[in-house]
Scaffold this active site. Structure first.
Site, short mmCIF file in Angstrom:
data_model
loop_
_atom_site.label_atom_id
_atom_site.label_comp_id
_atom_site.label_asym_id
_atom_site.label_seq_id
_atom_site.Cartn_x
_atom_site.Cartn_y
_atom_site.Cartn_z
N ARG A 1 0.82 -1.21 0.00
CA ARG A 1 0.00 0.00 0.00
C ARG A 1 0.85 1.27 0.00
NH1 ARG A 1 -5.06 0.02 0.81
NH2 ARG A 1 -4.98 -2.00 1.87
N ARG B 1 -9.57 2.79 -2.78
CA ARG B 1 -8.37 2.37 -2.08
C ARG B 1 -8.38 2.97 -0.67
NH1 ARG B 1 -4.93 -1.31 -2.87
NH2 ARG B 1 -3.09 -0.03 -2.50
N ASN C 1 -13.02 14.28 -0.06
CA ASN C 1 -13.71 13.07 -0.50
C ASN C 1 -15.21 13.34 -0.45
OD1 ASN C 1 -14.02 10.35 -1.31
ND2 ASN C 1 -14.32 9.69 0.80
N HIS D 1 -19.00 11.37 0.17
CA HIS D 1 -19.55 10.16 0.78
C HIS D 1 -21.07 10.19 0.65
CE1 HIS D 1 -19.68 6.68 3.42
NE2 HIS D 1 -20.62 7.29 4.12
N SER E 1 -22.28 14.00 1.45
CA SER E 1 -21.41 14.92 2.18
C SER E 1 -20.05 15.00 1.51
CB SER E 1 -21.21 14.45 3.63
OG SER E 1 -22.44 14.23 4.29
N GLU F 1 -8.86 8.50 9.82
CA GLU F 1 -10.00 7.65 10.15
C GLU F 1 -11.04 7.72 9.05
OE1 GLU F 1 -13.16 6.93 13.84
OE2 GLU F 1 -11.35 8.13 14.13
N LEU F 2 -11.61 6.61 8.68
CA LEU F 2 -12.53 6.52 7.55
C LEU F 2 -13.75 7.42 7.73
CD1 LEU F 2 -13.22 4.98 4.89
CD2 LEU F 2 -14.49 3.35 6.33
N ASP F 3 -14.01 8.26 6.73
CA ASP F 3 -15.20 9.11 6.67
C ASP F 3 -15.37 9.97 7.92
OD1 ASP F 3 -15.75 7.89 4.23
OD2 ASP F 3 -16.99 6.34 5.15
N GLU G 1 -24.78 14.61 -5.73
CA GLU G 1 -23.31 14.65 -5.67
C GLU G 1 -22.73 15.52 -6.78
OE1 GLU G 1 -21.89 10.67 -5.79
OE2 GLU G 1 -22.52 10.19 -3.74
#
Length: 315
Positions: free
Chosen positions: A65, A91, A107, A109, A136, A143-145, A174
């Protein structure tokens, strides 16, 4: 000056396309300088290439990664991008990559965060009998989202909605939200009011600092003492937003200007003991600016005050 943005995708690139077409509007505050993917067959790469946007692809298969992220980071920096936008990039990013783009990576979501982080957001909203779902845009953190939310749009849930029908309408939301939120976010880096506010916070954090207006510029000094920082906004029509700071003299001034003539310059009427640092280039390192302000404060502060600070810092 438009902010330079790299977009990372893994598939169809529909959100990327929404960002790309919005960037064609004359008043848009950003331009897309790269579309990159971990999937060389991603359809979105074809869209970007056809529209004249540089593309890059490197499969993650067979790579650790961190190694793959390092390759993507190099491609992004080579493009000149100062922001990264994730648009269906499938990813999980390494902590090293996230740290390198901290505060400059966005990002989108498909939920009204902080609700329904992770997967299956539409089904979870329907099962919870929520009246609305939504989307959003947020800053990316380790940390994710979980990063700060920059913008949201609510989408009503209809009585007969399935996860798929709801997802179709959320996608439409979106396409409206992402370009607008990105444009507003990057515009801060060239907005004089925002830049002045950032300097104000850092300058007034110095001991015994105050603010006055001097020569039409926000000016920061030690109460009853000398000035250590000015913010110049379009001074005499120069079109620049810059921070003016005390330095050691002409040699340091010349060294800085030689190192980056676009960023540093000799401020008119201030002499060789000052330098101007452009804040409106879109890539200001505010930690670095904070160090500069502290150094300038120390250059004009009374010795008794700096001695007290040195003693306090030992404990």
């Amino acid at each position: 000056m438009k902010a330079k943005v790299a977009v990372l995708i893994s598939g169809a690139g529909t959100n990327m396309a929404a960002l790309l077409y919005a960037a064609k509007l004359t008043d848009c505050s950003y331009e897309i300088v790269l579309v990159a993917s971990n999937n060389p067959e991603a359809e979105g790469l074809k869209i970007a290439a056809t529209e004249g946007v540089p593309v890059f692809a490197k499969s993650h298969v067979g790579l650790e990664r961190a190694a793959h992220d390092a390759i993507m980071h190099e491609a992004i920096t080579q493009s000149g991008a100062t922001y990264v936008v994730l648009a269906g990039y499938m990813r999980i990013l390494s902590t090293e990559f996230v740290a390198k783009w901290g505060g400059r990576m966005l990002n989108i979501h498909p939920s009204l965060l902080p609700k329904y982080k992770g997967l299956h957001t539409h089904q979870r909203a329907i099962e919870a009998k929520d009246p609305v779902a939504g989307t959003s845009v947020h800053l990316v953190t380790a940390e994710l989202d979980d990063g700060p939310v920059l913008g949201q749009i609510e989408v009503a849930i209809l009585p007969r909605d399935t996860a798929n029908t709801l997802a179709d309408r959320v996608k439409m939301a979106e396409y409206q939200l992402y370009p607008k939120t990105l444009a507003d976010f990057v515009a801060r880096d060239t907005n004089p009011e925002y830049l002045t506010a950032q300097v104000r916070t850092l300058a007034l954090a110095q001991p015994q600092a105050d603010e006055v207006l001097s020569h039409g510029m926000p000016c920061f000094g030690i109460i009853g003492g000398k000035k250590f920082a000015y913010v110049s906004v379009d001074h005499h029509g120069d079109g620049k937003t810059a921070l003016l700071l005390k330095i050691s003299g002409v040699e340091e001034q010349a060294m800085l200007i030689d190192s980056d003539a676009e960023r540093y310059y000799r401020p008119a009427y201030f002499g060789d003991g000052w330098v101007a640092i452009r804040l409106d280039l879109g890539d200001t390192d505010w930690d670095h600016i904070g160090d500069w302000i502290a150094k300038s404060w120390r250059a004009v502060a009374p010795k008794k005050l700096t001695k007290l600070m040195d003693v306090a810092n030992k404990f």
